[in-house]
Design an enzyme around this catalytic site. Sequence first.
Site, short mmCIF file in Angstrom:
data_model
loop_
_atom_site.label_atom_id
_atom_site.label_comp_id
_atom_site.label_asym_id
_atom_site.label_seq_id
_atom_site.Cartn_x
_atom_site.Cartn_y
_atom_site.Cartn_z
CE1 TYR A 141 45.40 26.36 42.00
CE2 TYR A 141 45.77 26.58 44.52
CZ TYR A 141 46.03 27.10 43.51
OH TYR A 141 46.94 28.24 43.20
CE LYS A 191 40.21 37.84 33.20
NZ LYS A 191 40.72 38.98 33.13
CG ASP A 223 41.98 41.46 35.19
OD1 ASP A 223 40.68 41.30 35.86
OD2 ASP A 223 42.09 41.47 33.80
CG ASP A 247 47.55 29.98 46.25
OD1 ASP A 247 48.36 30.38 47.34
OD2 ASP A 247 48.02 29.02 45.66
CG ASP A 251 51.42 34.17 49.11
OD1 ASP A 251 50.66 33.76 49.89
OD2 ASP A 251 52.69 33.61 48.55
#
Length: 357
Positions: A141, A191, A223, A247, A251
């Site tokens: 980000y 990852k 994942d 992020d 959620d």
Amino acid sequence: MQKKITVLPGDGIGPEVVQAAIKVLETIGEKFNHQFEFTYAKLGGVAIDDCGVPLPEETVEVCKSSDSVLLGAVGGPKWDNLPGHLRPEKGLLGIRKELNLFANLRPVSGHASLSDASTLRKEVIDGVDLMIVRELTGGLYFGEPSERREEDGEEVVVDTLYYKRSEIERIIKKAFELASVRRKKVTSVDKANVLESSRVWREVAEEVGKEYPDIELEHMLVDNAAMQLIRNPKQFDVMVTENMFGDILSDEASMLTGSLGMLPSASIGSDGPGLYEPIHGSAPDIAGQNKANPLATIASTAMMLRYSFGMQAEADAIEKAISEVLENGYRTGDIAESGKDVLNTEEMTAKVIEYLK
Ligand code: NAD
């Protein structure tokens, strides 16, 4: 104790839930003999409207000179078509960066009485108690370049995932510190099968882990982590991960509790004020209707008391009041079963205060 709190109500339901949280803080002040001084400042869409930018300099100054910051939420359709640097979310990213808030803590613990509000089965979510530690000031980000450009007559686009080793180290240390007072397990999410940044992340996690021999460290690909959060969330204690992964996973994890309206968060740095906010957004669809669930913001003030002010008993009192209100069946619309009575924002706040007293 005397504490200065900067309040950034923001947009949409932000002002409504922040007002609820302030009432609860005032009750705590009376009950435990503390003085909280509130200073209001602008952030997000409201700042764009009044000052032309999402994060006015004055807001940064007020926040920096306070002991802690309470934020509602920012954004809404009114500002959706502005250029990137003028979007309300830019104000949010900006204040986190200005205050050097590199760690975002998102606790997810299911209230047994709310398990019917989740889309997952009761036996999967009962007893869930995990903390997502998301890196907040680096990664995908913030990396540069982040741009569109033309190459060989075609538009290309690039975002950059950039970290200094020290930035990875400090967030992973934070996760181990938190795990040491919890169930002593850290799951580092990456990852590493694809990304070089993740391979360094994993190396650093191993190095830091050696300093905490009594804490179990496991690595998990993002994942798989997304899948495991739904399959068996009870396996997790502290999960630590890169900005964008965190992020998304946080959620996802919020659904374990049934509603975005239930989840608090704390953003903290090494020193200086922390920033406390619900994880939900400005909910334009219900803004101004006194319908928002204030519990996530109220629970965020419990985190403020605990992490910024060291007020454990006060934080426990708020969390206990929230649990009791839920156990006694009080619900806002987002967590109510169909056909059951629904409290509005003000009534729910009054209930929490009643149980606090
Ligand atoms: P949202 O979290 O605002 O809303 C998603 C859904 O959850 C909506 O149906 C909403 O009514 C409901 N909801 C959220 N909080 C609730 C609460 N406290 N009580 C009851 N219901 C609640 O997410 P969105 O709709 O994707 O985004 C709306 C705006 O908020 C956008 O402009 C977005 O950029 C912004 N946003 C801001 C933040 C932040 O300030 N930290 C975070 C996420 C989204």
